[in-house]
Design an enzyme around this catalytic site. Structure first.
Site, PDB file in Angstrom:
ATOM      1  N   VAL A 137       0.830  -1.197   0.000  1.00  0.00           N
ATOM      2  CA  VAL A 137       0.000   0.000   0.000  1.00  0.00           C
ATOM      3  C   VAL A 137       0.873   1.259   0.000  1.00  0.00           C
ATOM      4  CG1 VAL A 137      -0.334   0.094   2.529  1.00  0.00           C
ATOM      5  CG2 VAL A 137      -2.084   0.992   1.015  1.00  0.00           C
ATOM      6  N   ASP A 138       2.010   1.190   0.659  1.00  0.00           N
ATOM      7  CA  ASP A 138       2.953   2.307   0.704  1.00  0.00           C
ATOM      8  C   ASP A 138       3.412   2.667  -0.712  1.00  0.00           C
ATOM      9  OD1 ASP A 138       4.625   4.176   1.900  1.00  0.00           O
ATOM     10  OD2 ASP A 138       6.205   2.726   2.328  1.00  0.00           O
TER      11      ASP A 138
HETATM   12  P1  ADP Z   1       2.636  -3.880   5.998  1.00  0.00           P
HETATM   13  O1  ADP Z   1       4.112  -3.743   5.746  1.00  0.00           O
HETATM   14  O2  ADP Z   1       2.136  -2.923   7.082  1.00  0.00           O
HETATM   15  O3  ADP Z   1       2.210  -5.291   6.205  1.00  0.00           O
HETATM   16  P2  ADP Z   1       1.588  -3.938   3.242  1.00  0.00           P
HETATM   17  O4  ADP Z   1       1.452  -2.793   2.312  1.00  0.00           O
HETATM   18  O5  ADP Z   1       2.531  -5.024   2.878  1.00  0.00           O
HETATM   19  O6  ADP Z   1       1.969  -3.271   4.669  1.00  0.00           O
HETATM   20  O7  ADP Z   1       0.170  -4.586   3.519  1.00  0.00           O
HETATM   21  C1  ADP Z   1      -0.815  -3.994   4.321  1.00  0.00           C
HETATM   22  C2  ADP Z   1      -2.171  -4.265   3.719  1.00  0.00           C
HETATM   23  O8  ADP Z   1      -2.380  -3.386   2.627  1.00  0.00           O
HETATM   24  C3  ADP Z   1      -2.344  -5.691   3.169  1.00  0.00           C
HETATM   25  O9  ADP Z   1      -3.560  -6.223   3.682  1.00  0.00           O
HETATM   26  C4  ADP Z   1      -2.432  -5.486   1.659  1.00  0.00           C
HETATM   27  O10 ADP Z   1      -3.335  -6.416   1.069  1.00  0.00           O
HETATM   28  C5  ADP Z   1      -3.013  -4.092   1.586  1.00  0.00           C
HETATM   29  N1  ADP Z   1      -2.797  -3.329   0.334  1.00  0.00           N
HETATM   30  C6  ADP Z   1      -1.826  -3.470  -0.603  1.00  0.00           C
HETATM   31  N2  ADP Z   1      -2.016  -2.571  -1.593  1.00  0.00           N
HETATM   32  C7  ADP Z   1      -3.128  -1.852  -1.285  1.00  0.00           C
HETATM   33  C8  ADP Z   1      -3.865  -0.796  -1.899  1.00  0.00           C
HETATM   34  N3  ADP Z   1      -3.486  -0.254  -3.060  1.00  0.00           N
HETATM   35  N4  ADP Z   1      -4.981  -0.330  -1.268  1.00  0.00           N
HETATM   36  C9  ADP Z   1      -5.374  -0.841  -0.082  1.00  0.00           C
HETATM   37  N5  ADP Z   1      -4.730  -1.829   0.552  1.00  0.00           N
HETATM   38  C10 ADP Z   1      -3.624  -2.334  -0.032  1.00  0.00           C
END
Ligand code: ADP
Length: 171
Positions: A32-33
């Protein structure tokens, strides 16, 4: 305060503040980042670099904010979830702090609507069911302590999280 659930990409949902599951150095990563930095544009990384220079980044459980660039929002609130290490390293409290501190910061900014991803449940490996319980409980506990926030939207990207949130929110 209303709580809603949406399945989709958090970068495409209009709101006042989008919460980002960032890392403590505030350097754009994957998941998501990565999506937030990609869609929001370079202003987000620039402002993250300024925060890093001033304070070294963002500790786990804390929250900082930047502009939202090209995202359909006013602010991005960057919070750092705990890395799952088996559950004995204070992970539940740290994850609750992410939701708590993001809501408090958003409220101070006068935010009316805020979207949350499922913090820590991707690369950081937090068990999804436990993470969802903490997210929902923390937001519900805060509902009457907030002044400006009218709507909290949980945005689930994967269908496993959607199912878990749907079940918990219908209880
Ligand atoms: P972390 O390092 O905190 O685990 P991640 O980005 O790997 O962060 O995952 C956190 C959540 O965000 C996961 O449940 C993933 O499915 C979700 N995610 C990934 N891309 C997106 C997006 N574009 N919008 C919303 N959620 C997302």
């Amino acid at each position: 305060m209303k709580i809603e659930l949406i399945q989709g990409d958090i970068t495409s949902i209009p709101c006042d503040a989008i919460v980002n599951a960032a890392n403590s150095k505030l350097v754009g990563g994957g998941g998501v980042d990565g999506a937030i930095h990609r869609v929001g544009g370079t202003i987000i990384a620039q402002q993250c670099a300024e925060i890093r220079q001033q304070s070294g980044g963002c500790p786990t459980g804390e929250a900082v904010y930047t502009d939202a660039g090209n995202l359909p929002a006013r602010f991005v609130i960057h919070t750092v979830g705990p890395i799952w290490q088996g559950g004995m390293k204070n992970e539940p409290e740290l994850l609750a702090n992410c939701y708590r501190n993001s809501l408090l910061l958003a409220d101070r900014l006068g935010v009316k609507s805020i979207t949350f991803p499922n913090i820590s449940t991707g690369v950081y490996g937090y068990p999804k069911e436990e993470a969802a319980e903490i997210a929902i409980r923390t937001v519900q506990e805060f509902a009457d302590k907030l002044h400006s926030i009218e709507k909290v939207i949980f945005v689930c990207f994967d269908s496993e999280n959607v199912k878990i949130y749907r079940a918990l929110l219908s209880q």
